[in-house]
Each structure stands twice: as structure tokens, then as C-alpha cells.
Design an enzyme around this catalytic site. Structure first.
Site, PDB file in Angstrom:
ATOM      1  N   ALA A 155       0.831  -1.207   0.000  1.00  0.00           N
ATOM      2  CA  ALA A 155       0.000   0.000   0.000  1.00  0.00           C
ATOM      3  C   ALA A 155       0.867   1.260   0.000  1.00  0.00           C
ATOM      4  O   ALA A 155       0.593   2.217  -0.729  1.00  0.00           O
ATOM      5  CB  ALA A 155      -0.928   0.000   1.218  1.00  0.00           C
ATOM      6  N   TYR A 205       3.933   1.504  -1.099  1.00  0.00           N
ATOM      7  CA  TYR A 205       4.593   1.584  -2.398  1.00  0.00           C
ATOM      8  C   TYR A 205       3.649   2.207  -3.429  1.00  0.00           C
ATOM      9  O   TYR A 205       3.995   3.128  -4.161  1.00  0.00           O
ATOM     10  CB  TYR A 205       5.035   0.185  -2.856  1.00  0.00           C
ATOM     11  CG  TYR A 205       5.736   0.192  -4.194  1.00  0.00           C
ATOM     12  CD1 TYR A 205       5.000   0.069  -5.374  1.00  0.00           C
ATOM     13  CD2 TYR A 205       7.112   0.346  -4.282  1.00  0.00           C
ATOM     14  CE1 TYR A 205       5.627   0.100  -6.602  1.00  0.00           C
ATOM     15  CE2 TYR A 205       7.748   0.379  -5.511  1.00  0.00           C
ATOM     16  CZ  TYR A 205       7.001   0.261  -6.664  1.00  0.00           C
ATOM     17  OH  TYR A 205       7.631   0.299  -7.887  1.00  0.00           O
ATOM     18  N   ASP A 206       2.410   1.703  -3.422  1.00  0.00           N
ATOM     19  CA  ASP A 206       1.420   2.221  -4.373  1.00  0.00           C
ATOM     20  C   ASP A 206       1.168   3.710  -4.163  1.00  0.00           C
ATOM     21  O   ASP A 206       1.024   4.471  -5.115  1.00  0.00           O
ATOM     22  CB  ASP A 206       0.105   1.458  -4.241  1.00  0.00           C
ATOM     23  CG  ASP A 206       0.221   0.070  -4.858  1.00  0.00           C
ATOM     24  OD1 ASP A 206      -0.674  -0.757  -4.621  1.00  0.00           O
ATOM     25  OD2 ASP A 206       1.213  -0.170  -5.561  1.00  0.00           O
ATOM     26  N   LEU A 208       3.740 -11.199 -40.374  1.00  0.00           N
ATOM     27  CA  LEU A 208       3.051 -11.697 -41.568  1.00  0.00           C
ATOM     28  C   LEU A 208       2.890 -10.593 -42.595  1.00  0.00           C
ATOM     29  O   LEU A 208       2.783  -9.428 -42.257  1.00  0.00           O
ATOM     30  CB  LEU A 208       1.648 -12.199 -41.194  1.00  0.00           C
ATOM     31  CG  LEU A 208       1.569 -13.365 -40.223  1.00  0.00           C
ATOM     32  CD1 LEU A 208       0.119 -13.768 -40.020  1.00  0.00           C
ATOM     33  CD2 LEU A 208       2.377 -14.540 -40.739  1.00  0.00           C
ATOM     34  N   GLU A 218      -8.272 -18.044 -39.360  1.00  0.00           N
ATOM     35  CA  GLU A 218      -8.577 -17.811 -37.947  1.00  0.00           C
ATOM     36  C   GLU A 218      -8.576 -16.308 -37.685  1.00  0.00           C
ATOM     37  O   GLU A 218      -7.882 -15.559 -38.377  1.00  0.00           O
ATOM     38  CB  GLU A 218      -7.515 -18.474 -37.064  1.00  0.00           C
ATOM     39  CG  GLU A 218      -6.161 -17.820 -37.268  1.00  0.00           C
ATOM     40  CD  GLU A 218      -4.992 -18.595 -36.689  1.00  0.00           C
ATOM     41  OE1 GLU A 218      -4.884 -18.615 -35.470  1.00  0.00           O
ATOM     42  OE2 GLU A 218      -4.191 -19.149 -37.479  1.00  0.00           O
ATOM     43  N   LYS A 251      -7.579 -12.744 -36.371  1.00  0.00           N
ATOM     44  CA  LYS A 251      -6.292 -12.190 -35.947  1.00  0.00           C
ATOM     45  C   LYS A 251      -6.547 -11.351 -34.711  1.00  0.00           C
ATOM     46  O   LYS A 251      -7.148 -10.278 -34.780  1.00  0.00           O
ATOM     47  CB  LYS A 251      -5.713 -11.329 -37.070  1.00  0.00           C
ATOM     48  CG  LYS A 251      -4.336 -10.788 -36.774  1.00  0.00           C
ATOM     49  CD  LYS A 251      -3.756 -10.089 -37.989  1.00  0.00           C
ATOM     50  CE  LYS A 251      -2.279  -9.807 -37.810  1.00  0.00           C
ATOM     51  NZ  LYS A 251      -1.971  -9.029 -36.597  1.00  0.00           N
ATOM     52  N   ASP A 265      -6.077  -8.870 -31.703  1.00  0.00           N
ATOM     53  CA  ASP A 265      -5.315  -7.635 -31.549  1.00  0.00           C
ATOM     54  C   ASP A 265      -4.776  -7.561 -30.129  1.00  0.00           C
ATOM     55  O   ASP A 265      -5.383  -6.980 -29.241  1.00  0.00           O
ATOM     56  CB  ASP A 265      -6.217  -6.438 -31.851  1.00  0.00           C
ATOM     57  CG  ASP A 265      -5.420  -5.170 -32.064  1.00  0.00           C
ATOM     58  OD1 ASP A 265      -4.183  -5.257 -32.172  1.00  0.00           O
ATOM     59  OD2 ASP A 265      -6.032  -4.103 -32.115  1.00  0.00           O
ATOM     60  N   GLU A 271      -1.339 -15.219 -28.661  1.00  0.00           N
ATOM     61  CA  GLU A 271      -1.606 -13.812 -28.417  1.00  0.00           C
ATOM     62  C   GLU A 271      -2.124 -13.614 -27.000  1.00  0.00           C
ATOM     63  O   GLU A 271      -3.051 -14.307 -26.576  1.00  0.00           O
ATOM     64  CB  GLU A 271      -2.663 -13.347 -29.437  1.00  0.00           C
ATOM     65  CG  GLU A 271      -2.647 -11.875 -29.699  1.00  0.00           C
ATOM     66  CD  GLU A 271      -1.580 -11.464 -30.722  1.00  0.00           C
ATOM     67  OE1 GLU A 271      -0.798 -12.351 -31.158  1.00  0.00           O
ATOM     68  OE2 GLU A 271      -1.534 -10.273 -31.058  1.00  0.00           O
ATOM     69  N   TYR A 286      -1.727 -20.278 -31.183  1.00  0.00           N
ATOM     70  CA  TYR A 286      -1.930 -20.517 -32.613  1.00  0.00           C
ATOM     71  C   TYR A 286      -0.648 -20.860 -33.374  1.00  0.00           C
ATOM     72  O   TYR A 286      -0.663 -21.043 -34.583  1.00  0.00           O
ATOM     73  CB  TYR A 286      -2.608 -19.309 -33.273  1.00  0.00           C
ATOM     74  CG  TYR A 286      -1.889 -18.003 -33.070  1.00  0.00           C
ATOM     75  CD1 TYR A 286      -0.702 -17.734 -33.747  1.00  0.00           C
ATOM     76  CD2 TYR A 286      -2.389 -17.033 -32.201  1.00  0.00           C
ATOM     77  CE1 TYR A 286      -0.025 -16.541 -33.555  1.00  0.00           C
ATOM     78  CE2 TYR A 286      -1.723 -15.838 -32.003  1.00  0.00           C
ATOM     79  CZ  TYR A 286      -0.551 -15.604 -32.685  1.00  0.00           C
ATOM     80  OH  TYR A 286       0.125 -14.426 -32.494  1.00  0.00           O
ATOM     81  N   LYS A 345      -6.499  -7.966 -43.411  1.00  0.00           N
ATOM     82  CA  LYS A 345      -6.907  -6.968 -42.420  1.00  0.00           C
ATOM     83  C   LYS A 345      -8.275  -6.364 -42.752  1.00  0.00           C
ATOM     84  O   LYS A 345      -8.627  -6.220 -43.922  1.00  0.00           O
ATOM     85  CB  LYS A 345      -5.874  -5.836 -42.386  1.00  0.00           C
ATOM     86  CG  LYS A 345      -4.471  -6.249 -41.963  1.00  0.00           C
ATOM     87  CD  LYS A 345      -4.418  -6.529 -40.478  1.00  0.00           C
ATOM     88  CE  LYS A 345      -2.992  -6.615 -39.956  1.00  0.00           C
ATOM     89  NZ  LYS A 345      -2.337  -5.321 -39.835  1.00  0.00           N
ATOM     90  N   CYS A 368      17.493  22.876 -48.294  1.00  0.00           N
ATOM     91  CA  CYS A 368      17.369  22.036 -47.103  1.00  0.00           C
ATOM     92  C   CYS A 368      16.994  22.893 -45.895  1.00  0.00           C
ATOM     93  O   CYS A 368      17.671  23.884 -45.614  1.00  0.00           O
ATOM     94  CB  CYS A 368      18.689  21.317 -46.853  1.00  0.00           C
ATOM     95  SG  CYS A 368      18.723  20.423 -45.297  1.00  0.00           S
ATOM     96  N   CYS A 394      20.222  22.804 -43.352  1.00  0.00           N
ATOM     97  CA  CYS A 394      21.527  23.409 -43.621  1.00  0.00           C
ATOM     98  C   CYS A 394      21.500  24.447 -44.744  1.00  0.00           C
ATOM     99  O   CYS A 394      22.503  25.109 -44.996  1.00  0.00           O
ATOM    100  CB  CYS A 394      22.554  22.324 -43.961  1.00  0.00           C
ATOM    101  SG  CYS A 394      22.285  21.537 -45.563  1.00  0.00           S
ATOM    102  N   CYS A 401      18.671  16.871 -50.081  1.00  0.00           N
ATOM    103  CA  CYS A 401      19.613  17.909 -49.667  1.00  0.00           C
ATOM    104  C   CYS A 401      20.987  17.542 -50.218  1.00  0.00           C
ATOM    105  O   CYS A 401      21.427  16.404 -50.116  1.00  0.00           O
ATOM    106  CB  CYS A 401      19.634  17.969 -48.143  1.00  0.00           C
ATOM    107  SG  CYS A 401      21.096  18.774 -47.475  1.00  0.00           S
ATOM    108  N   CYS A 458      25.714  18.854 -43.682  1.00  0.00           N
ATOM    109  CA  CYS A 458      24.342  18.910 -43.160  1.00  0.00           C
ATOM    110  C   CYS A 458      24.247  18.154 -41.840  1.00  0.00           C
ATOM    111  O   CYS A 458      24.411  16.933 -41.799  1.00  0.00           O
ATOM    112  CB  CYS A 458      23.363  18.344 -44.177  1.00  0.00           C
ATOM    113  SG  CYS A 458      21.658  18.442 -43.623  1.00  0.00           S
TER     114      CYS A 458
END
Length: 709
Positions: A48, A50-51, A97, A130, A132, A134, A188, A240, A329, A433, A436, A451, A457
Site C-alpha cells: 500500500a 509503495y502504491d 506476416l 482464424e 487475428k 489484436d 496472443e 496458434y 486486415k 534544405c 543546412c 539535400c 548537413c
DNA sequence: GCGCCTCGAGTTCC
DNA sequence: CTCGAGGCGC
């Protein structure tokens, strides 16, 4: 006031100076408590207390954002490898992937798989589909059936040890019955929507900022230094994939493996199916899309994998991702906002890149305020955007449509012409640029403006250093993008070129240990930095070549060069020869796979410049260069150069190449006097003639198999 | 010479 | 992650 008590003065009524002093004091107390808890295993503070300290510390930062520096404890907890998590080298790399967005790309993918395997266009190929998830991918290593190590994905090769946190996840078995000696289960880690809401409610009760989305909350929870906090967060898991399995993998299909994980007690996703055609995959994609809102957890697409593991092995990999899998996706969420300004950034090659400064807007659960505009032409709207011609020209003041490409990188898709202010002017791309002032020119036929400042630069110099220390190159922990500019500017211990990184400690000693007295640096952080630099002093040849920052020579090309020459000296001498115009060396380089005129010209130009050569000498003098991984030397074709020509019947061209390389041979595209074997299928033409002219051994596919058997 | 594939170099936010 | 361009097959 004792060190562990917490002031009751409201944080926002403190002066900046008072806040800084208290922040520093709390930081030390927390660091000390962490040390006792983790290293000595003898906490002196109650949980406690520490928190309470921790909350006060974070509240101070919330009220006084200037305190939130790279050194802040709260930054060190969710940020890059802090040294508190051990590193874990994956026995089998964790790859990413390839992506598909349109149906057509999925059809292409299936077509590519069939073509590579030499199958008929409509032959069935079993594939799994299957959702994906997140979340965060993790690898769980069981030895003799007990969970031994759990690691995050990291850069794919090396991840972070999160074993203690993973042990708090109830869904993950600690002990397996009937598992092989070594088993790495991959999957995951994620949070359900319901648990995410609960965690955010608790965050608010405690006066802490809520998480933006379940994935961030899961990531924050898994990377807690304190497993007690992770234990409060009901993380979940789906298995998976897998890494090392010894002595033997018990199933020979992707779907069989997942079923086996299920039998071992791992959660597996119930929406995994096996399909036989692109149409079936797409149908499943749509089914999952319809269920998306009611699943109770975030998904960002559907993953397709070739089911037969023997076929997966034949398909192999392309650079960083497997050829046998793809992530389809869902369309990214879009938003509209106002373009306030266009900034120009200077890259390490001098490329000027326009960046859109946007009125902050929430897209897909994240507030976006910057987005890339790619190049001059993209702003003008020249070129095509997929099938359709882009007609927008993007102007400051415009209302623009923004999306996060692949739900990650913000992108300006288009403008809303009706909302254009009357006074909006077409954007004039700078011709000098911004860093420079040198002229910035566009080479004939190139899209980027560069540039011309070169060594003069500072923006380029800084970016080159940033490249050198980056993860995929020399990977120097503690010397990231944040700190480099600080060293670049520093009058006492400047880092202006790569060699300076490795002389830093020596120079610091000579300067009577100045580093630890610098602002933002303590004795400990100075030591950590020096240790990290020492650890990077031994470098594999390919990484050293990549570090030089030669145009067109990145990770992969550097590896090709390293393998071809083996030692730094051999590579260096060849590069110098080609810079001096030696035709034989040019030809030798040209015979290497994926190396052509552009790469050779860039290499020659780099080594023709004395300042580059001097810079490289200074760097190499500081390093111990490891010779490149020798190609296999105990096979009949080891070290030989092979050219495949004609239409191959027993294997596809890619397979032939992959096989030859596995056996330590070099595969070249054209026949030269360096060629050892030409493997000719039917219909071979000029290459076969040339081989005969040069007296190179010519063989059939069957003879090749006989040779390598 | 055209078209496909891969690589490099740029990018964001946490 | 995307875009542009280099390399190479056809």
C-alpha cells in the site's frame, strides 16, 4: 518527512521547483524500493505504501509534464528494454506476416502459393483461417512440461523475459501433461472488452489516466515490472503457433497442431476453420467480420495459413515473413481533421520528407497529430492511388481524410474539396534544405528531393548516427533517438560520427568522468550506457556493412555482401577496388544475387570519398568484427556458384534457389567465368550457349539431384 | 521492354 | 506500414 511518507499538498499547488525536488526524492525512494523488492527479495515498504508513493510520483508528472523525461521511472516502465526485463533469444525467430486488404490480394496470395508449389491454378490447397487477435504475441517455453520462460516478440529475434507476469495468467497452464521435452507454444495475450472496461474504471478510481484501448492496456499490463499489478489484470491467451519442439513435432498440419494445443490445455480460437480455396477463405472472412462487434475482444483481421506443414516448409520465407501465411486486415477506421501545417524532415540520405501536422483527432482509439505525406508528388496528387488517379492537391488549411494504415501508421488519404478555405494556396515544396540551407534537388526520374549538403548537413549526420545505433544495425541500448541529439550537440563529449560512440568512455575518463554529472545522467545511467556500448563492440560483419549507411545497402543486401566476402578486409578491399574502377571486381559483385548497377555504383561512390573511408577506418578500429556466417562447407556444392536456367520441371525456380543456398551454394542470375554449374531445364537459351562457350559444367535437374543427394 | 517481386528508406504512436 | 525503385525473369 520520512522517505516513505507522501506529502498531502495538492500537486498542482506546488511551484515547478518544489515539484522537481519532490519528484526527484520520490524517484530515488521508488528505485530503492524496487531494488529491495527485486534484487534483495526483502521489501521494506508495504504494498500500500509503495502504491501511494507511485501514485504521488505519477500525479506530479501529470501536473508538471516537464518532469516526464527519459529518465523518469514511469517512462522506463512501459518503454523500451529497461534493463529490468532480461532478454530472451528466440530459438526459432518470431516472424511477422504479410498483409492483404482487398479480396484480390487474397486471391493473389493463394495463386502465388499454388504457383510456387507448381500446382494447377484450381488445385485445392488446404488453408486455415482464424481471427487475428489484436493483442501481443508471446512465446511460452516449456521444458519437461513446466513453463520455463515466457518472452515477448521483441524484434522477432530477441524478446523480453516476461515469465513472472505470464505466470499470473490463469488461462495459461503452468504444467503440461504428455508434452515433449521442449515445447514453445506461441500465441496472443489479450484483454476482453469487459475486463478492459473494468480496468479503466479502476484506473479512474485511483486517479490514473485510462488506457486508450484493450491492446495498450494488455501491453501495459504484461510489461509491468511488478507482477502483482499484472495479477490484477485478467489477461487472456489464444495459442496458434509454435517455436522449438524437441524431440519431435507430433502433428503434420497447422490445424492438427492447434487441436493438440487445445488437448494440452491451451485456449485456442473457436473460429478457426480449414478451407480449400480463396472463395472459402473470403467467405469465412466475411462471417468473422459480421461477428466482430459481438466477439467480446478486439480482432483486426483474419489470418490464412497453408495447413500442410510439409508444404509450409517448401514455401519457406521471403525476407521477414513466411510465404505460406498472410493477414487479411479489416478496413481501417477513417476520420477527418484539419491540416495545420506541412513540416519537412531530412533523412540520413538527405531525402526531404513532408509530414502533415494535423489538428489532433482520434482514429481507431489513438490520437493522431502527425502523418506522412510521402513526397512532393503525393502532395500535388500526381500518380495513381491503386486503381484510381489521385486528383487532390493537398493544401495547408484543408480538411483531410486520415486513416491508420494497417491500424498503425497514420496516412492522409484525401482532401474534402468542399471544405477548402478560399485563401488556401498550393503548397510550394522547398528547394533548399531546411536544416543546412544547401540546395535540395530532384534527380531526373526520382520522386524524392534530396539535400546536397552531404557532410555539411547536421540533420543528415544525426540521422546517419540514428541509423547506426538502431535496433536492426548496431542496436545500442540506452543511446536511442532521444539521447543522440544531446550528444551530437555536447561540447565536452560530442558524438559526431559512429566511431565517437565507441571512444566515449575513454574520452569521459580523460575528461574526469563528466558524463555522470550531466543533467539527466547519474552514475548508474552512465555506467549502463558504457556497458551497452561495450556489448555492441563485437559486431557481425553484415551489421557493420549495414551500419555504413551506403545507399541501397540495407539489412538484406549487407548480408549478401557479408556472406560473399566473409571478412571485413575482403569486403573492404573489394569495395576499394570497385571504387577505383576495377572491372573484374564490378563483375564479381554483379554476379551476386540481388546486386546490380545501382548498388555497385552506390558502393563505389561511398568508397571513392576519402572522408567516408577515413570515417570507416576510425569505426572499424574500435570494433571486433565477427566473420560472416560461413555458408555450409561440407556439401558437394558448397562454395560453388550455380545458375538455373530454362523451365525447371522437378522444382520451381524459387525452390531450386532455396535448396542450393541451404547447401551453401551461391545462386547467380547469369553465367560468367565464375559459374561452376549450370542446371538447365528444357528451353534453355542464351545462358546455356554461354555456359558451353566458357566450358562451364552443364547438368540436368536429375543430375543436380544426384550431385546433392 | 514490361511486369513482378523484393528491398530500402521514409514514416507514427505507445 | 507504404512508396519508389532496383533486379531479374519472361
Amino acid at each position: 518527512m520520512s522517505r516513505s511518507s507522501v506529502s498531502a499538498v495538492p500537486v498542482d499547488s506546488l511551484s515547478a521547483e518544489e515539484a522537481r525536488a519532490e519528484h526527484e526524492r520520490l524517484g530515488e525512494a521508488l528505485a530503492e524500493a524496487d531494488r529491495q523488492y527485486y534484487q534483495d527479495d526483502a521489501p521494506t515498504l508495504t504494498d500500500a505504501d509503495y502504491d501511494a508513493l507511485r501514485r504521488r510520483y505519477e500525479a506530479l508528472e501529470a501536473a508538471h509534464p516537464a518532469l516526464r523525461t527519459a529518465e523518469s521511472l514511469s517512462e522506463r516502465v512501459g518503454a523500451a528494454p529497461s534493463g529490468k526485463f532480461g532478454k530472451v533469444t528466440h530459438a526459432v525467430p518470431m516472424l511477422s506476416l504479410g498483409n492483404a486488404f482487398a479480396d484480390e490480394e487474397v486471391t493473389d496470395f493463394v495463386g502465388r502459393v499454388r504457383r510456387f508449389l507448381g500446382l494447377e491454378a484450381d488445385a485445392p490447397v488446404a488453408m486455415t483461417a482464424e481471427p487475428k487477435i489484436d493483442g501481443l504475441s508471446c512465446s511460452l517455453r516449456y521444458v519437461d512440461g513446466r513453463l520455463a520462460v515466457a518472452a515477448t516478440r521483441g524484434d522477432g529475434a530477441v524478446g523480453e523475459d516476461v515469465t513472472a507476469n505470464i505466470r499470473t495468467i490463469h488461462e495459461i497452464p503452468q504444467v503440461l501433461k504428455g508434452a515433449p521435452e521442449v515445447l514453445e507454444v506461441r500465441g496472443e495475450v489479450y484483454l476482453s472488452h469487459e475486463d478492459f472496461r473494468r480496468i479503466n474504471a479502476r484506473q479512474e478510481e485511483r486517479g490514473l489516466p485510462p488506457f486508450a484501448n484493450p491492446r495498450n492496456a494488455a501491453a501495459g499490463s504484461l510489461r509491468q515490472l511488478d507482477p502483482r499489478i499484472t495479477a490484477e489484470r485478467p489477461l487472456r491467451f489464444f495459442a496458434y503457433a509454435w517455436g522449438e519442439i524437441a524431440p519431435a513435432r507430433p502433428r503434420d498440419t497447422q490445424s492438427g497442431m492447434v487441436k493438440w494445443f487445445d488437448e494440452l490445455g491451451f485456449p485456442t480460437n473457436p473460429l478457426t476453420v480449414v478451407c480449400e480455396s480463396a472463395e472459402e477463405l473470403l467467405a469465412h472472412y466475411r462471417r468473422i467480420g459480421e461477428m466482430r462487434a459481438t466477439l467480446g475482444y478486439d480482432i483486426d483481421g483474419v489470418v490464412y495459413k497453408v495447413d500442410d506443414l510439409a508444404l509450409q516448409a517448401r514455401l519457406g520465407f521471403v525476407s521477414r515473413s513466411p510465404r505460406w501465411a498472410i493477414a487479411h486486415k479489416f478496413a481501417a477506421e477513417k476520420a477527418t481533421t484539419i491540416l495545420d501545417a506541412i513540416d519537412i524532415q531530412v533523412g540520413r540520405t538527405g531525402a526531404l520528407t513532408p509530414v502533415a501536422k494535423l489538428r489532433p483527432v482520434t482514429v481507431g482509439g489513438v490520437v493522431v497529430s502527425n502523418a506522412t505525406l510521402h513526397n512532393e508528388d503525393y502532395i500535388k496528387g500526381i500518380g495513381t492511388d491503386g486503381a484510381r488517379f489521385r486528383e487532390h492537391d493537398i493544401r495547408v488549411g484543408d480538411t483531410v481524410i486520415v486513416q491508420r494504415a494497417g491500424d498503425v501508421i497514420p496516412q492522409v488519404l484525401d482532401v474534402v474539396p468542399e471544405k477548402r478555405p478560399a485563401d488556401a494556396r498550393a503548397y510550394a515544396f522547398p528547394t533548399t534544405c531546411p536544416a543546412c540551407g544547401s540546395p535540395a534537388i530532384r534527380e531526373e526520374g526520382e520522386a524524392v528531393r534530396r539535400c546536397t549538403g552531404g557532410f555539411a548537413c547536421s540533420a543528415q549526420a544525426l540521422e546517419r548516427l540514428r541509423h547506426v545505433v538502431s535496433r536492426r544495425v548496431l542496436d545500442i541500448e540506452g543511446l536511442g533517438a532521444e539521447r543522440l541529439p544531446f550528444f551530437y550537440e555536447d561540447p565536452d563529449l560530442p558524438i559526431r560520427e559512429p566511431a565517437d560512440i565507441f571512444t566515449l568512455a575513454r574520452r569521459d575518463q580523460a575528461n574526469l568522468k563528466k558524463l555522470k554529472d550531466k543533467e539527466g545522467f547519474g552514475a548508474l545511467s552512465a555506467k549502463n550506457l558504457f556497458d551497452a556500448i561495450e556489448a555492441s563492440r563485437t559486431v557481425p560483419l553484415d551489421r557493420l556493412i549495414a551500419a555504413l549507411g551506403i545507399r541501397h545497402v540495407g539489412e538484406t543486401t549487407a548480408r549478401v555482401l557479408a556472406r560473399a566476402y566473409g571478412t571485413w578486409q575482403a569486403f573492404h578491399d573489394a569495395a576499394v577496388r570497385v571504387a577505383e574502377g576495377d572491372a573484374d571486381t564490378r563483375h564479381e559483385l554483379d554476379s551476386l544475387d540481388q546486386i546490380g548497377d545501382a548498388v555497385i555504383d552506390a558502393l563505389a561512390a561511398y568508397f571513392a570519398e576519402p572522408r567516408n573511408r577515413a570515417m570507416v577506418e576510425r569505426l572499424v578500429a574500435e570494433l571486433t568484427v565477427q566473420e560472416a556466417e560461413k555458408p555450409k562447407s561440407d556439401t558437394p556444392v558448397a562454395g560453388k556458384t550455380v545458375v538455373f536456367t530454362g523451365s525447371l520441371e522437378k522444382m520451381t525456380r524459387d525452390e531450386a534457389k532455396a535448396m542450393a543456398e541451404r547447401l551453401g551454394a551461391k545462386v547467380a542470375g547469369s553465367v560468367s567465368k565464375k559459374t561452376d554449374y549450370v542446371v538447365a531445364g528444357p528451353g534453355a537459351g542464351s545462358k546455356l550457349d554461354k555456359a558451353r562457350d566458357l566450358g562451364v559444367i552443364v547438368m540436368t535437374e536429375d543430375e543436380w539431384f544426384e550431385l546433392v543427394k
